[in-house]
Design a protein around this motif. Structure first.
Motif, PDB file in Angstrom:
ATOM      1  N   ASP A  80       0.830  -1.062  -0.004  1.00  0.00           N
ATOM      2  CA  ASP A  80      -0.038  -0.129  -0.079  1.00  0.00           C
ATOM      3  C   ASP A  80       1.027   1.306  -0.067  1.00  0.00           C
ATOM      4  N   GLU A  81       1.930   1.178   0.669  1.00  0.00           N
ATOM      5  CA  GLU A  81       2.688   2.443   0.879  1.00  0.00           C
ATOM      6  C   GLU A  81       3.559   2.677  -0.518  1.00  0.00           C
ATOM      7  N   GLU A  82       4.002   1.594  -0.929  1.00  0.00           N
ATOM      8  CA  GLU A  82       4.721   1.776  -2.530  1.00  0.00           C
ATOM      9  C   GLU A  82       3.632   2.390  -3.379  1.00  0.00           C
ATOM     10  N   LEU A  83       2.597   1.784  -3.451  1.00  0.00           N
ATOM     11  CA  LEU A  83       1.483   2.128  -4.509  1.00  0.00           C
ATOM     12  C   LEU A  83       1.061   3.903  -4.186  1.00  0.00           C
ATOM     13  N   ALA A  84       1.056   3.891  -3.061  1.00  0.00           N
ATOM     14  CA  ALA A  84       0.710   5.450  -2.553  1.00  0.00           C
ATOM     15  C   ALA A  84       1.620   6.320  -3.094  1.00  0.00           C
ATOM     16  N   THR A  85       3.027   5.980  -3.029  1.00  0.00           N
ATOM     17  CA  THR A  85       3.994   6.821  -3.248  1.00  0.00           C
ATOM     18  C   THR A  85       4.013   6.871  -4.898  1.00  0.00           C
ATOM     19  N   ALA A  86       3.825   5.796  -5.461  1.00  0.00           N
ATOM     20  CA  ALA A  86       3.947   5.793  -7.157  1.00  0.00           C
ATOM     21  C   ALA A  86       2.824   6.787  -7.466  1.00  0.00           C
ATOM     22  N   LYS A  87       1.702   6.705  -7.009  1.00  0.00           N
ATOM     23  CA  LYS A  87       0.398   7.579  -7.311  1.00  0.00           C
ATOM     24  C   LYS A  87       0.923   9.043  -7.302  1.00  0.00           C
ATOM     25  N   LYS A  88       1.623   9.300  -6.073  1.00  0.00           N
ATOM     26  CA  LYS A  88       1.888  10.505  -5.802  1.00  0.00           C
ATOM     27  C   LYS A  88       2.732  11.161  -7.049  1.00  0.00           C
ATOM     28  N   VAL A  89       4.039  10.333  -7.116  1.00  0.00           N
ATOM     29  CA  VAL A  89       4.911  10.582  -8.306  1.00  0.00           C
ATOM     30  C   VAL A  89       4.303  10.790  -9.647  1.00  0.00           C
ATOM     31  N   LEU A  90       3.393   9.897  -9.800  1.00  0.00           N
ATOM     32  CA  LEU A  90       2.745   9.794 -11.316  1.00  0.00           C
ATOM     33  C   LEU A  90       1.537  11.086 -11.451  1.00  0.00           C
ATOM     34  N   ASP A  91       1.165  11.447 -10.536  1.00  0.00           N
ATOM     35  CA  ASP A  91       0.232  12.509 -10.277  1.00  0.00           C
ATOM     36  C   ASP A  91       0.878  13.644 -10.948  1.00  0.00           C
ATOM     37  N   GLU A  92       2.123  14.035 -10.897  1.00  0.00           N
ATOM     38  CA  GLU A  92       2.865  15.072 -11.426  1.00  0.00           C
ATOM     39  C   GLU A  92       2.805  15.126 -12.982  1.00  0.00           C
ATOM     40  N   LEU A  93       2.246  14.047 -13.577  1.00  0.00           N
ATOM     41  CA  LEU A  93       2.288  14.118 -15.373  1.00  0.00           C
ATOM     42  C   LEU A  93       1.221  15.138 -15.551  1.00  0.00           C
ATOM     43  N   SER A  94       1.818  15.857 -16.558  1.00  0.00           N
ATOM     44  CA  SER A  94       0.788  16.758 -17.213  1.00  0.00           C
ATOM     45  C   SER A  94       0.022  16.294 -18.324  1.00  0.00           C
ATOM     46  N   ILE A  95       0.352  15.049 -18.599  1.00  0.00           N
ATOM     47  CA  ILE A  95      -0.619  14.606 -19.706  1.00  0.00           C
ATOM     48  C   ILE A  95      -1.142  13.062 -19.158  1.00  0.00           C
ATOM     49  N   PRO A  96      -2.193  12.329 -19.968  1.00  0.00           N
ATOM     50  CA  PRO A  96      -2.936  11.532 -19.516  1.00  0.00           C
ATOM     51  C   PRO A  96      -1.912  10.196 -19.246  1.00  0.00           C
ATOM     52  N   LEU A  97      -2.297   9.536 -18.246  1.00  0.00           N
ATOM     53  CA  LEU A  97      -1.521   8.482 -17.944  1.00  0.00           C
ATOM     54  C   LEU A  97      -2.587   7.034 -18.043  1.00  0.00           C
ATOM     55  N   TYR A  98      -1.966   5.914 -18.635  1.00  0.00           N
ATOM     56  CA  TYR A  98      -2.801   4.364 -18.534  1.00  0.00           C
ATOM     57  C   TYR A  98      -2.094   3.467 -17.922  1.00  0.00           C
ATOM     58  N   VAL A  99      -2.397   2.817 -16.959  1.00  0.00           N
ATOM     59  CA  VAL A  99      -1.405   1.947 -16.182  1.00  0.00           C
ATOM     60  C   VAL A  99      -2.051   0.674 -16.089  1.00  0.00           C
ATOM     61  N   ILE A 100      -1.227  -0.320 -16.033  1.00  0.00           N
ATOM     62  CA  ILE A 100      -1.452  -1.681 -15.541  1.00  0.00           C
ATOM     63  C   ILE A 100      -0.351  -2.164 -14.637  1.00  0.00           C
ATOM     64  N   PRO A 101      -1.099  -3.178 -13.818  1.00  0.00           N
ATOM     65  CA  PRO A 101      -0.052  -3.999 -12.812  1.00  0.00           C
ATOM     66  C   PRO A 101       0.548  -5.040 -13.562  1.00  0.00           C
ATOM     67  N   GLY A 102       1.928  -5.208 -12.920  1.00  0.00           N
ATOM     68  CA  GLY A 102       2.417  -6.577 -13.346  1.00  0.00           C
ATOM     69  C   GLY A 102       2.664  -7.264 -12.215  1.00  0.00           C
ATOM     70  N   ASN A 103       3.630  -8.444 -12.288  1.00  0.00           N
ATOM     71  CA  ASN A 103       3.622  -9.472 -11.279  1.00  0.00           C
ATOM     72  C   ASN A 103       4.032  -8.793  -9.929  1.00  0.00           C
ATOM     73  N   HIS A 104       4.916  -7.999  -9.914  1.00  0.00           N
ATOM     74  CA  HIS A 104       5.624  -7.327  -8.678  1.00  0.00           C
ATOM     75  C   HIS A 104       4.391  -6.721  -8.122  1.00  0.00           C
ATOM     76  N   ASP A 105       3.267  -6.141  -8.782  1.00  0.00           N
ATOM     77  CA  ASP A 105       2.348  -5.544  -8.119  1.00  0.00           C
ATOM     78  C   ASP A 105       1.316  -6.361  -7.464  1.00  0.00           C
ATOM     79  N   SER A 106       1.227  -7.527  -7.767  1.00  0.00           N
ATOM     80  CA  SER A 106       0.230  -8.523  -7.515  1.00  0.00           C
ATOM     81  C   SER A 106       0.532  -9.812  -6.800  1.00  0.00           C
ATOM     82  N   ASN A 107       1.707 -10.133  -7.342  1.00  0.00           N
ATOM     83  CA  ASN A 107       2.240 -11.453  -6.621  1.00  0.00           C
ATOM     84  C   ASN A 107       2.612 -11.355  -5.081  1.00  0.00           C
TER      85      ASN A 107
END
Length: 624
Positions: A80-107
């Motif tokens: 949860d902590e890593e995902l929250a941090t990633a979201k905070k970093v990616l929210d700085e993008l000024s253009i649209p973002l499309y994202v899917i999880p990989g095995n490290h995000d789910s396994n």
């Protein structure tokens, strides 16, 4: 020119058709554009956050990139902590973002992959841009070590998109974290769908390098990781699509855009089909009978329970608990939770106990599926309940292990000092409860009070080597565990002291183990696909029994089960094997799917019900 009425109507109708075709063609006519493909950011690992921040800043400084696709392994451990941090970093993008999880995000996700969906709004995407359609799916494996897999519910979602949204003629670009090859155990179910449409390109990450492929006739491209690795800065790919051609160039953030490393014409898939899974072994089992088969519309990541020889109690990653008739496989009842389920249901008298990643432990009426009670945890409940004398012992992701009265749902005690999260089925022996967690810890608690009796740690720095997925085996004051670090360990039951710990090059174990009926052997499955019986009495890791089974490379964490005559061995490729308990010879093998086999449910001397991660459940009967 004069026309008769019939010809005039035909002419007008033809004009309308021509205009429609022209407009439709114009609507999907491709225009040139650029987008960024970022992948394998592994935030939470070394330099992941800094590398991602640098790429986000770099993308924002460019004016000709239309959007960003992040194709999985956003985080290192899916926390949860890593995902929250990633979201905070990616929210700085000024253009649209499309994202899917990989095995490290789910396994290794403490939330059962629920937090990813909450943080990023979903685990799939579909959108259209300048004449192209983009489709992305997740790939697992969810909480079970195995080859990747596009979840059953994602395949159902793809069918819905193709049926209701997608224009069949529009060029399609498909994105998954894994390559569309045997890295995914159900790659063919994906490509079978994509080959029906104008799929011109498939993109992936996972391998951390730039490389061109062809998957079932579809142009495939793997892209480099965003991590810097041994370099001074990381990098991502900029893709330019212009006049039916795609060009890939690596962008080194803040440094330069390198010369393109690939330019390729985009075309419809070629007429090429990879070899599909082989089920011919099932024809060579004349005495083995498949009584029924049930196909779920979601993945299954847990085992099953038997209720009074009448119902099979199962659960899926759509959050549903359900009962199937043991004799026919027909659905009897279902109950919906609010999150994916990886907890194996357990039954005591007329009550089913199961955990859900929605953070609740449920008590259900085994006859009807009606909810009787629920217990709230602070995070997902991914552990499986072990019931003894009306008490369910179960771990969760909030650092708490609980004992719950099955009749009332009352929490009898809690142990709140678990490091990491629990996904396993605990082992009960005498006055002790034993289980591992995904923080390298292993715990022994007092069954009556929840008091910590002892704790053992394998000493690894990485959580991914934790003894957290195996079902611990206890024999005569010894506790046996295996882990992804490829060690097998024997501990003293009363003290937690290490008796022996072994990592033999010829016998590299992972997380699959079981115990013989006479308790003389601990069955373990090595990564080479062999199954061995390790002596429970020796003062070192001594092989006392060897099977003739050879499954080749094998990483399934599913426990090994046995009755008096047979040893049942699940695999990560859908095969269930039965071994003679005395000799180790293979009695029979049956392939139920091409996916990871979950813990089988042995029902008496000559019957078992087996499920696979792709949602298939089969009842098999065999000679005694």
């Amino acid at each position: 020119m004069k026309f008769r009425r019939g010809y005039r109507l035909s002419f007008i109708a033809g004009m309308f058709i021509a205009i429609y075709i022209l407009l439709n063609s114009y609507a999907i006519q491709a225009q040139s554009f650029k987008f960024a493909l970022v992948t394998d950011t592994h935030l939470g690992g070394h330099s992941g956050k800094e590398d991602l921040e640098r790429s986000v800043k770099d993308i924002n400084q460019q004016s000709d990139i239309d959007f960003v696709i992040l194709s999985g392994d956003v985080t290192e451990f899916g926390s949860d902590e890593e995902l929250a941090t990633a979201k905070k970093v990616l929210d700085e993008l000024s253009i649209p973002l499309y994202v899917i999880p990989g095995n490290h995000d789910s396994n290794w996700s403490e939330s059962g992959a629920n937090t990813f969906r909450k943080v990023f709004g979903g685990e799939t995407f579909y959108f259209k841009h300048k004449g192209y359609a983009f489709m992305g799916t997740t790939s697992g494996p969810n909480l079970r070590m195995s080859p990747g897999q596009v979840p059953r519910e994602n395949l159902v979602w793809m069918d819905s998109i193709f049926a209701n949204v997608h224009n069949p003629e529009m060029p399609l670009i498909f994105i998954n974290h894994y390559p569309l090859d045997t890295s995914l155990n159900n790659w063919y179910e994906v490509t079978d769908r994509l080959l029906k449409y104008n799929t011109q390109l498939a993109l992936c990450g996972h391998g951390h390098v730039n490389r061109q492929y062809e998957w079932d006739g579809i142009l495939g491209v793997m892209c480099r990781s965003n991590l810097r690795a041994k370099d001074s800065v990381g990098g991502y790919n900029i893709l330019e699509i212009d006049e039916g051609e795609v060009t890939f160039s690596v962008r080194r953030p803040g440094v330069r855009t390198e010369e393109s490393w690939l330019s390729q014409r985009l075309e419809k898939p070629k007429d090429k089909v990879l070899k599909r899974p082989d089920y011919s072994m099932n024809k060579n089992q004349p005495d083995l009978k498949k009584i029924w088969e049930y196909n779920d519309d979601g993945d299954i990541g847990s085992g099953m329970a038997l209720y009074k020889n009448k119902y099979i109690i199962a659960a899926n990653t759509k959050g549903k608990v359900y009962a199937l008739d043991y004799n026919t496989g027909s659905l009897i009842w279902s109950f919906n939770t609010g999150g994916k389920i990886y907890s194996t249901p357990a039954v005591y008298k007329d009550i089913v106990v199961v955990g859900s990643s929605d953070s609740w432990i449920y008590g259900l009426n085994a006859k009807t599926g009606e909810q009787l009670w629920s217990v709230k945890a602070e995070k997902a409940v991914l552990g499986s309940p072990k019931i003894e004398k009306g008490v369910a012992y179960i771990g969760a992701s909030d650092g708490v292990f609980r004992a719950v009265n099955v009749n009332s749902g009352k929490v009898l005690w809690t142990f709140d000092k678990v490091k990491g999260f629990v996904t396993t089925l605990p082992t009960l022996d005498g006055n002790k409860v034993l289980f591992g967690s995904w923080e390298n810890g292993f715990y022994c608690l007092d069954k009556k009070s929840g008091e910590l009796l002892w704790e053992w740690n394998n000493g690894h720095g990485s959580r991914m080597f934790s003894p957290a997925a195996c079902y611990p085996v206890v024999v005569k004051n010894r506790v046996f565990i295996v882990a992804p670090d490829r060690y097998m360990t024997a501990l003293d039951l009363n003290t937690g002291d290490q008796i022996w710990r072994n990592k033999a090059d010829s016998l590299l174990v992972r997380e699959s183990m079981g115990v013989s009926v006479d308790k003389k052997l601990v069955y373990v499955k090595a990564m080479g696909g062999k199954v061995y019986g390790i002596s429970t009495r020796a003062d070192s890791m001594q092989v006392a029994w060897t099977s003739s089974l050879n499954l080749s490379y094998e990483i399934a964490p599913t426990a090994i089960f046995t009755n008096k005559k047979q040893v049942i061995v699940p695999s990560d490729k859908g095969v269930v094997s039965s071994l003679d308990a005395k000799t180790g010879h293979v009695l029979w093998q049956y392939k139920i799917s091409n996916a990871l086999v979950n813990p089988p449910l042995i029902c008496g001397k000559n019957s078992q019900v087996v499920s696979a991660m792709d949602g298939r459940i089969v009842r098999l009967d065999y000679p005694q």
